[in-house]
Design a protein around this motif. Structure first.
Motif, PDB file in Angstrom:
ATOM      1  N   VAL A  44       0.838  -1.200   0.000  1.00 51.31           N
ATOM      2  CA  VAL A  44       0.000   0.000   0.000  1.00 51.31           C
ATOM      3  C   VAL A  44       0.875   1.254   0.000  1.00 51.31           C
ATOM      4  O   VAL A  44       0.643   2.192  -0.761  1.00 51.31           O
ATOM      5  CB  VAL A  44      -0.949   0.001   1.230  1.00 51.31           C
ATOM      6  N   ALA A  93       2.352   1.757  -3.423  1.00 54.16           N
ATOM      7  CA  ALA A  93       1.423   1.479  -4.531  1.00 54.16           C
ATOM      8  C   ALA A  93       1.655   2.417  -5.716  1.00 54.16           C
ATOM      9  O   ALA A  93       1.785   3.628  -5.547  1.00 54.16           O
ATOM     10  CB  ALA A  93      -0.013   1.607  -4.038  1.00 54.16           C
ATOM     11  N   ASN A 122      -0.409   1.835  -8.570  1.00 61.43           N
ATOM     12  CA  ASN A 122      -1.710   1.865  -9.244  1.00 61.43           C
ATOM     13  C   ASN A 122      -2.766   1.345  -8.278  1.00 61.43           C
ATOM     14  O   ASN A 122      -2.457   0.843  -7.195  1.00 61.43           O
ATOM     15  CB  ASN A 122      -1.686   1.033 -10.534  1.00 61.43           C
ATOM     16  N   GLU A 123      -4.020   1.428  -8.708  1.00 58.99           N
ATOM     17  CA  GLU A 123      -5.134   1.046  -7.830  1.00 58.99           C
ATOM     18  C   GLU A 123      -5.128  -0.444  -7.498  1.00 58.99           C
ATOM     19  O   GLU A 123      -5.435  -0.846  -6.369  1.00 58.99           O
ATOM     20  CB  GLU A 123      -6.467   1.416  -8.497  1.00 58.99           C
ATOM     21  N   GLY A 124      -4.749  -1.277  -8.474  1.00 56.20           N
ATOM     22  CA  GLY A 124      -4.704  -2.726  -8.242  1.00 56.20           C
ATOM     23  C   GLY A 124      -3.719  -3.089  -7.144  1.00 56.20           C
ATOM     24  O   GLY A 124      -4.015  -3.917  -6.267  1.00 56.20           O
ATOM     25  N   LEU A 180      -2.703  -1.130  -4.766  1.00 54.89           N
ATOM     26  CA  LEU A 180      -3.247  -0.593  -3.519  1.00 54.89           C
ATOM     27  C   LEU A 180      -4.277  -1.551  -2.926  1.00 54.89           C
ATOM     28  O   LEU A 180      -4.230  -1.895  -1.733  1.00 54.89           O
ATOM     29  CB  LEU A 180      -3.886   0.767  -3.778  1.00 54.89           C
ATOM     30  N   LEU A 181      -5.211  -2.013  -3.754  1.00 55.93           N
ATOM     31  CA  LEU A 181      -6.285  -2.885  -3.269  1.00 55.93           C
ATOM     32  C   LEU A 181      -5.752  -4.244  -2.836  1.00 55.93           C
ATOM     33  O   LEU A 181      -6.204  -4.812  -1.834  1.00 55.93           O
ATOM     34  CB  LEU A 181      -7.360  -3.052  -4.350  1.00 55.93           C
ATOM     35  N   PHE A 182      -4.791  -4.779  -3.585  1.00 56.71           N
ATOM     36  CA  PHE A 182      -4.201  -6.068  -3.200  1.00 56.71           C
ATOM     37  C   PHE A 182      -3.495  -5.945  -1.852  1.00 56.71           C
ATOM     38  O   PHE A 182      -3.584  -6.836  -0.997  1.00 56.71           O
ATOM     39  CB  PHE A 182      -3.223  -6.546  -4.280  1.00 56.71           C
ATOM     40  N   ARG A 192      -4.289  -3.879   0.510  1.00 57.17           N
ATOM     41  CA  ARG A 192      -5.347  -3.768   1.518  1.00 57.17           C
ATOM     42  C   ARG A 192      -5.929  -5.140   1.865  1.00 57.17           C
ATOM     43  O   ARG A 192      -6.248  -5.413   3.020  1.00 57.17           O
ATOM     44  CB  ARG A 192      -6.457  -2.839   1.032  1.00 57.17           C
ATOM     45  N   VAL A 193      -6.093  -5.990   0.859  1.00 59.42           N
ATOM     46  CA  VAL A 193      -6.591  -7.347   1.108  1.00 59.42           C
ATOM     47  C   VAL A 193      -5.628  -8.105   2.018  1.00 59.42           C
ATOM     48  O   VAL A 193      -6.036  -8.775   2.979  1.00 59.42           O
ATOM     49  CB  VAL A 193      -6.809  -8.110  -0.223  1.00 59.42           C
ATOM     50  N   CYS A 246      -3.541  -6.792   4.129  1.00 60.98           N
ATOM     51  CA  CYS A 246      -3.651  -6.189   5.469  1.00 60.98           C
ATOM     52  C   CYS A 246      -4.827  -6.787   6.229  1.00 60.98           C
ATOM     53  O   CYS A 246      -4.722  -7.095   7.421  1.00 60.98           O
ATOM     54  CB  CYS A 246      -3.815  -4.672   5.353  1.00 60.98           C
ATOM     55  N   GLN A 301     -20.769   1.094   6.172  1.00 60.04           N
ATOM     56  CA  GLN A 301     -21.321   1.406   4.853  1.00 60.04           C
ATOM     57  C   GLN A 301     -22.657   2.142   4.956  1.00 60.04           C
ATOM     58  O   GLN A 301     -22.970   2.999   4.120  1.00 60.04           O
ATOM     59  CB  GLN A 301     -21.502   0.110   4.031  1.00 60.04           C
TER      60      GLN A 301
END
Length: 395
Positions: free
Chosen positions: A22, A25, A27-29, A31-33, A35-36, A38, A348
């Protein structure tokens, strides 16, 4: 299968890997990977830590020992809030990248602590081929660890009594292993009651709304018209400091008052906080009165303290202590799964409901916590002072 130390170390490694991805990062991919990873690391560490603390402590001090988990969690929140404030002036994306990268340093410290910490004697006995075999390596290690944890000599009568109880319990569990087959358990009323109490405690803790108040804390404090661009950030930091202090209420009183009473105190505080918060917003919907704004902040602090000082630590404690040894990991996993689902749902829905009904959301939260208080008052058992082996009599 591998014990708490190994699971904790793997979780820590996964968490540090995620934080590094993160922070760097591109790119967004990526970053998201990160986060997963984490999320996976946090789940492994939290689940291991809860069961570990429960099994290391004696029946007399188990409540305080597990509540220290919440103290450590809120210490992390305290550090994160103030470091966040300190990095706001860093230009560009370096502000949040610095924040995330600092987690790796703390992860290294966690890894070192895990390496030197003793494995749970109960866990070692459950992994041994024969818990009664004094020559078995795991049995020898379990006894050595028990001496270290209790700070008693191997020949001490109190230690010998506890050791004999642990061995006897491990042998009974080994002999009755078939009774813990999942196909038999799903037909057991006691099993479902444990799930309801463990998962319910975790869900009820999140229904105080604390996760949303922390996640959207700066936005909430900005809505109170406190003034200045950094004052909401400072207020958020102060809330983290107050929550850290509140944690010690559970540490000092959970083994004196009991789990159920501490939960009831926490829920009453949350209900009072939401009641006054809703009433103040009814009178001043735009939070134009500075005096009312200060009292609104106090109400939010009180709600957060109801979690930090009662509902949060007790949820982890109950979720870990009510299960027999062969099912503790399963029970903790179900409870934490329920906790994270509740976190997702509340977090949410919070901004959506805030846009739709504004401050009337606080009246809904009051109603939810009144229902929670009633359920705990009527149905929650008291586990104070019982050994882990005595929990079966409750269920």
């Amino acid at each position: 299968r591998y014990g708490r130390k190994v699971t904790m170390a793997v979780g820590d490694l996964v968490l540090m890997t995620g934080a590094a991805l993160v922070a760097g990062a591109r790119n967004e991919g990526m970053l998201l990977f990160g986060r997963v990873l984490c999320g996976l690391g946090v789940a492994l560490c939290q689940g291991s830590f809860a069961g570990w603390a429960v099994e290391l402590a004696s029946a007399r001090t188990r409540g305080a020992a597990v509540c220290i988990v919440q103290v450590s969690y809120n210490l992390g929140v305290f550090i994160a809030f103030w470091v966040s404030l300190g990095t706001t002036k860093i230009p560009g994306t370096d502000a949040w990248r610095t924040l995330v990268a600092l987690q790796v340093i703390l992860g290294i410290l966690l890894g070192l602590a895990t390496f030197f910490a003793p494995e749970s004697p109960r866990m070692l006995l459950s992994l041994a081929k024969d818990p009664s075999d004094a020559q078995d390596g795991k049995v020898v290690k379990a006894r050595s660890n028990l001496c270290t944890i209790r700070r008693l000599r191997d020949s001490d009568p109190e230690l010998l009594r506890e050791w004999n109880e642990l061995q006897a319990a491990a042998e009974v569990l080994r002999a009755t292993k078939a009774d813990y087959a999942l196909t038999r358990l799903i037909r057991s009323r006691g099993m479902w009651r444990r799930i309801a109490i463990g998962a319910g405690s975790c869900v009820f803790a999140q229904l105080t709304g604390v996760a949303a108040l922390m996640l959207y804390g700066i936005t909430v404090f900005e809505s109170l018209k406190l003034g200045g661009s950094t004052l909401p950030l400072i207020t958020n930091g102060v809330s983290g400091s107050i929550q850290l202090i509140a944690c010690f209420f559970a540490v000092f009183f959970v083994d004196r008052l009991g789990r159920r009473r501490v939960m009831i105190v926490g829920l009453i505080v949350a209900c009072v906080g939401y009641l006054f918060l809703g009433a103040l917003f009814e009178k001043w919907p735009q939070a134009t009165n500075k005096g009312a704004g200060i009292w609104m902040v106090i109400c939010i602090f009180a709600i957060q303290c109801s979690y930090a000082g009662a509902m949060g630590p007790i949820a982890y404690l109950i979720a870990a202590e009510i299960w027999p040894q062969p099912l503790r990991e399963l029970g903790i996993s179900i409870s934490l799964l329920s906790l994270f689902i509740a976190v997702i749902v509340v977090n949410q829905l919070w901004p959506v409901l805030t846009d739709l009904i504004n401050y009337r959301l606080y009246w809904i939260m009051l109603g939810v916590n009144v229902v929670t208080l009633t359920l705990v008052w009527r149905f929650w058992p008291e586990t104070k002072g019982r050994t882990l082996e005595e929990m079966d009599s409750l269920f």
